[in-house]
Design an enzyme around this catalytic site. Structure first.
Site, PDB file in Angstrom:
ATOM      1  N   ASP A  22       0.850  -1.200   0.000  1.00 46.41           N
ATOM      2  CA  ASP A  22       0.000   0.000   0.000  1.00 46.41           C
ATOM      3  C   ASP A  22       0.884   1.247   0.000  1.00 46.41           C
ATOM      4  O   ASP A  22       1.557   1.548   0.978  1.00 46.41           O
ATOM      5  CB  ASP A  22      -0.882  -0.025   1.265  1.00 46.41           C
ATOM      6  N   ASN A  24      -0.119   4.499  -0.477  1.00 47.08           N
ATOM      7  CA  ASN A  24      -0.671   5.816  -0.087  1.00 47.08           C
ATOM      8  C   ASN A  24      -1.429   5.749   1.238  1.00 47.08           C
ATOM      9  O   ASN A  24      -2.247   6.630   1.525  1.00 47.08           O
ATOM     10  CB  ASN A  24      -1.595   6.337  -1.204  1.00 47.08           C
ATOM     11  N   ASP A  26      -3.920   4.006   2.550  1.00 48.75           N
ATOM     12  CA  ASP A  26      -5.378   3.856   2.723  1.00 48.75           C
ATOM     13  C   ASP A  26      -5.732   2.407   3.050  1.00 48.75           C
ATOM     14  O   ASP A  26      -6.899   2.030   3.050  1.00 48.75           O
ATOM     15  CB  ASP A  26      -6.124   4.327   1.457  1.00 48.75           C
ATOM     16  N   ASP A  30      -1.615  -0.957  -3.953  1.00 46.06           N
ATOM     17  CA  ASP A  30      -1.786  -0.139  -5.155  1.00 46.06           C
ATOM     18  C   ASP A  30      -0.535  -0.213  -6.038  1.00 46.06           C
ATOM     19  O   ASP A  30       0.463  -0.836  -5.669  1.00 46.06           O
ATOM     20  CB  ASP A  30      -2.076   1.319  -4.756  1.00 46.06           C
ATOM     21  N   ASP A  99      -4.391  -9.350 -16.457  1.00 48.54           N
ATOM     22  CA  ASP A  99      -5.410 -10.372 -16.239  1.00 48.54           C
ATOM     23  C   ASP A  99      -6.616  -9.995 -17.101  1.00 48.54           C
ATOM     24  O   ASP A  99      -7.198  -8.921 -16.922  1.00 48.54           O
ATOM     25  CB  ASP A  99      -5.806 -10.407 -14.748  1.00 48.54           C
ATOM     26  N   ASP A 201      -8.914 -15.168 -17.736  1.00 48.11           N
ATOM     27  CA  ASP A 201      -9.793 -15.695 -16.694  1.00 48.11           C
ATOM     28  C   ASP A 201     -10.865 -16.643 -17.261  1.00 48.11           C
ATOM     29  O   ASP A 201     -11.597 -16.260 -18.182  1.00 48.11           O
ATOM     30  CB  ASP A 201     -10.489 -14.492 -16.030  1.00 48.11           C
ATOM     31  N   GLU A 262      -6.861 -19.688 -18.183  1.00 48.95           N
ATOM     32  CA  GLU A 262      -7.320 -20.438 -17.012  1.00 48.95           C
ATOM     33  C   GLU A 262      -8.438 -21.371 -17.447  1.00 48.95           C
ATOM     34  O   GLU A 262      -9.417 -20.923 -18.058  1.00 48.95           O
ATOM     35  CB  GLU A 262      -7.831 -19.484 -15.921  1.00 48.95           C
ATOM     36  N   HIS A 338      -4.211 -16.686  -6.210  1.00 48.26           N
ATOM     37  CA  HIS A 338      -5.108 -15.933  -5.320  1.00 48.26           C
ATOM     38  C   HIS A 338      -6.398 -16.696  -4.999  1.00 48.26           C
ATOM     39  O   HIS A 338      -7.227 -16.211  -4.216  1.00 48.26           O
ATOM     40  CB  HIS A 338      -5.440 -14.591  -5.977  1.00 48.26           C
ATOM     41  N   ASP A 339      -6.582 -17.861  -5.649  1.00 43.36           N
ATOM     42  CA  ASP A 339      -7.786 -18.674  -5.404  1.00 43.36           C
ATOM     43  C   ASP A 339      -7.510 -19.893  -4.540  1.00 43.36           C
ATOM     44  O   ASP A 339      -8.449 -20.618  -4.200  1.00 43.36           O
ATOM     45  CB  ASP A 339      -8.357 -19.203  -6.728  1.00 43.36           C
TER      46      ASP A 339
HETATM   47  O1  TEU Z   1     -11.397 -18.395 -11.043  1.00 45.03           O
HETATM   48  C1  TEU Z   1     -12.143 -19.380 -11.750  1.00 45.03           C
HETATM   49  C2  TEU Z   1     -12.468 -20.485 -10.866  1.00 45.03           C
HETATM   50  O2  TEU Z   1     -12.758 -21.572 -11.296  1.00 45.03           O
HETATM   51  C3  TEU Z   1     -12.518 -20.193  -9.426  1.00 45.03           C
HETATM   52  O3  TEU Z   1     -13.896 -20.162  -9.106  1.00 45.03           O
HETATM   53  C4  TEU Z   1     -11.808 -21.282  -8.675  1.00 45.03           C
HETATM   54  O4  TEU Z   1     -12.070 -22.532  -9.253  1.00 45.03           O
HETATM   55  C5  TEU Z   1     -12.366 -21.299  -7.302  1.00 45.03           C
HETATM   56  O5  TEU Z   1     -12.323 -19.970  -6.877  1.00 45.03           O
HETATM   57  C6  TEU Z   1     -11.508 -22.197  -6.437  1.00 45.03           C
HETATM   58  O6  TEU Z   1     -11.827 -21.893  -5.116  1.00 45.03           O
HETATM   59  C7  TEU Z   1     -11.292 -17.171 -11.757  1.00 45.03           C
HETATM   60  C8  TEU Z   1     -10.530 -16.200 -10.872  1.00 45.03           C
HETATM   61  O7  TEU Z   1      -9.218 -16.702 -10.648  1.00 45.03           O
HETATM   62  C9  TEU Z   1     -11.299 -16.076  -9.592  1.00 45.03           C
HETATM   63  O8  TEU Z   1     -10.589 -15.249  -8.660  1.00 45.03           O
HETATM   64  C10 TEU Z   1     -12.642 -15.434  -9.916  1.00 45.03           C
HETATM   65  O9  TEU Z   1     -13.421 -15.414  -8.720  1.00 45.03           O
HETATM   66  C11 TEU Z   1     -13.397 -16.253 -10.980  1.00 45.03           C
HETATM   67  O10 TEU Z   1     -12.583 -16.673 -12.064  1.00 45.03           O
HETATM   68  C12 TEU Z   1     -14.479 -15.386 -11.597  1.00 45.03           C
HETATM   69  O11 TEU Z   1     -13.870 -14.343 -12.315  1.00 45.03           O
HETATM   70 CA    CA Z   2      -3.325   2.211  -1.259  1.00 42.19          CA
END
Ligand code: TEU
Ligand code: CA
Length: 571
Positions: A22, A24, A26, A30, A99, A201, A262, A338-339
């Site tokens: 971060d 700035n 908040d 960013d 992305d 995505d 993906e 991130h998932d």
């Molecule tokens: O994820 C696609 C997806 O299949 C996810 O739902 C994943 O299988 C699930 O979150 C596992 O826990 C992409 C992105 O990476 C995800 O962050 C988004 O939420 C999703 O598409 C919709 O855009």
């Molecule tokens: Ca920030």
């Protein structure tokens, strides 16, 4: 022989901008914060940054619901800030992947605002509309990935619209050539701005399985009650390869970008068709076969029904994809994003510092020891562990918050059982702020961040990792440096050894002028091994190991310590 390409030799680092740094004060990460941390990426030795979405968005799904494809969300900065970041990255010899979220938009995108107002609006058929089903309810039995039906009623036009994810993420209608043309144009906008490629995505969901009756058929009943999982209906649709080859011709041919699509549920055969260098469309996929190995098959809770990983199944999956794409397509290599929950807590052992460090290094060595482009997710290089979320107040992710309700209403679980499932597989584990040092807010910024910092940040942070030569960070750095020095680690054909062994991970990598052995003990007990005549002649050379070298390090036979991995080389 296989064509050499820069993106095959690269290592990619994924940044989830809200949680990286971060700049700035908040409490939200960013672009300025990211720019201030590029030295960390260079020290690690990565080549490309994959930036999760930074476009304007109401953040229903933290940016995976885009309301303007040609701008930057004010939380992250401006287009000028973006250009400055891109210039900094390029000046440091790094590249940037955006992305691309084009299976759906936000419901606040202008296209959807217009489409939902009137059936006569020129943007109406940018989306997927359908009349109520025979019972007056949703057009079919599909479930959203975020719980509930995949359809929401739109009063103004008297019809339902499809959303495979949240009701604020309406699916685009790729049957409409104007939609595809808009996607091509927005991709060119970013490529012309100097961006080096895209992560796409859920790109294998854009071709919906329209029936001859103009309907989208019901999904098989995989669970007793409520709407049914829809991924099986929409991944690998009838026109997917056509749409993606068109995208390649219209946007990518003539340039040299990196692309990764993906692709939940993708099979090796689909992976080959999509990444075949002769007539495919994308360079690689994020397939999910290994990600789905620790979910109980057939359980109506899907991914939330976690079971222990069967190492033999992990090996079989990896070797299946290595063989399927060998010499014709290309693999991505990932355990973390991130998932997904943190790999060391999910498949390693975070119960002690020694086990955490050793198992994080093992997971990295095995993954980077395969043929493909490795992806490192922010914090993975620190061996970050999952977070002991106390309750719903600690969570931010729509997927988890909706599941809390679904688990109780649909599966009859208690809230505690639902929270236990979320502590194992929730996406928020990967979204707590990147810990930079042991200071307040873990050095992420000067204000309390949008989601709590990791409780172990005083010990688990980038500064501490950089200062400790035996840290997970320096192991990743050595692995990445090895890839640069040994073409066999990038291009060498993978030959599995003892694939049936329940814990021993061993394979050769046959390069043009060297052979490598990747050897690992995927477990917490010592492991005796004997590879005997499967190896090249002679002692070879130990290139890298998760543990200090010892006299017993013969590649042919010996004892591996808990979570020990090594890479050996024969010229
Ligand atoms: O994820 C696609 C997806 O299949 C996810 O739902 C994943 O299988 C699930 O979150 C596992 O826990 C992409 C992105 O990476 C995800 O962050 C988004 O939420 C999703 O598409 C919709 O855009
Ligand atoms: Ca920030």
């Amino acid at each position: 022989a296989r064509a050499r390409r820069w993106w095959k030799e690269a290592v990619v680092y994924q940044v989830y901008p809200r949680s990286f740094c971060d700049g700035n004060g908040d409490g939200i990460g960013d672009l300025a914060g990211l720019r201030s941390r590029l030295e960390h990426l260079q020290a690690l030795g990565v080549d490309v940054v994959w930036l999760s979405p930074v476009y304007p968005s109401p953040n229903d799904d933290n940016g995976y619901d885009v309301s303007d494809y040609r701008d930057i969300h004010p939380d992250f900065g401006t287009l000028a800030d973006f250009d400055a970041l891109l210039a900094d990255l390029h000046a440091r010899g790094l590249r940037l992947m955006m992305d691309l979220v084009v299976n759906h938009t936000s419901d606040e995108h202008d296209w959807f605002r217009r489409a939902r107002r009137s059936r006569d609006d020129p943007f109406h058929d940018f989306y997927v509309w359908a009349a109520p089903g025979p019972d007056g309810g949703p057009p079919n039995n599909w479930a959203s990935a975020f719980s509930g039906p995949a359809w929401t009623w739109n009063e103004a036009t008297g019809e339902y619209y499809l959303h495979l994810f949240s009701r604020r993420q309406p699916d685009l209608n790729w049957e409409n050539p104007r939609v595809r043309a808009e996607v091509h144009a927005l991709m060119r906008f970013w490529l012309d701005r100097g961006v080096d490629g895209f992560r796409m995505d859920v790109i294998n969901m854009v071709s919906k399985p329209w029936g001859p009756d103009g309907r989208l058929p019901d999904a098989p009943r995989l669970r007793p009650g409520g709407p049914q999982p829809a991924f099986g209906m929409v991944t690998a649709g009838p026109r997917l390869l056509e749409f993606l080859r068109e995208l390649r011709r219209e946007v990518l041919d003539g340039r040299d970008p990196i692309t990764v699509g993906e692709a939940p549920l993708a099979t090796p055969a689909q992976g080959l068709a999509l990444t075949d260098e002769r007539d495919g469309a994308l360079q690689m996929l994020f397939q999910f076969e290994h990600m789905d190995l620790d979910s109980r098959p057939g359980d109506p809770r899907g991914k939330w029904a976690a079971v222990p990983l069967d190492v033999r199944a992990w090996k079989a999956s990896m070797f299946r994809w290595q063989a399927a794409l060998q010499g014709r397509g290309w693999n991505s290599l990932y355990h973390s994003n991130h998932d997904q929950p943190r790999p060391v807590s999910r498949w390693g052992d975070d119960s002690s510092e020694a086990a955490r460090v050793a198992s994080a290094k093992l997971l990295a060595t095995l993954l980077h020891g395969l043929q493909g482009t490795p992806f490192v997710y922010q914090g993975e290089e620190l061996g970050l562990t999952n977070v002991p979320f106390a309750g719903p107040a600690d969570l931010r992710d729509i997927e988890s918050l909706n599941y809390l309700r679904e688990a109780v209403e649909l599966h009859g679980d208690t809230p505690d059982q639902a929270m236990a499932a979320i502590r194992r597989k929730g996406r928020d584990h990967a979204r707590v702020p990147m810990p930079w040092d042991d200071g307040p807010q873990a050095g992420f910024g000067s204000a309390p961040p949008w989601i709590g910092v990791h409780p172990d940040h005083a010990r688990l942070n980038a500064a501490a990792a950089r200062a400790d030569p035996d840290s997970v960070f320096h192991h990743y750095r050595r692995l990445i440096a090895l890839r640069r020095r040994h073409p066999a680690l990038v291009y060498g054909r993978c030959e599995p050894l003892q694939p049936e062994h329940p814990r021993l991970c061993a394979w050769l990598r046959h390069g043009a002028d060297e052979t490598l052995l990747v050897l690992g003990n995927f477990g917490g007990e010592p492991l005796d091994y004997a590879l005997g005549d499967a190896l090249p002649r002679g002692e070879g050379e130990r290139l890298l190991g998760t543990h200090p070298a010892s006299t017993g390090d013969s590649p042919a036979h010996g004892r591996l310590r808990p979570w020990e991995a090594r890479i050996h080389r024969w010229a």
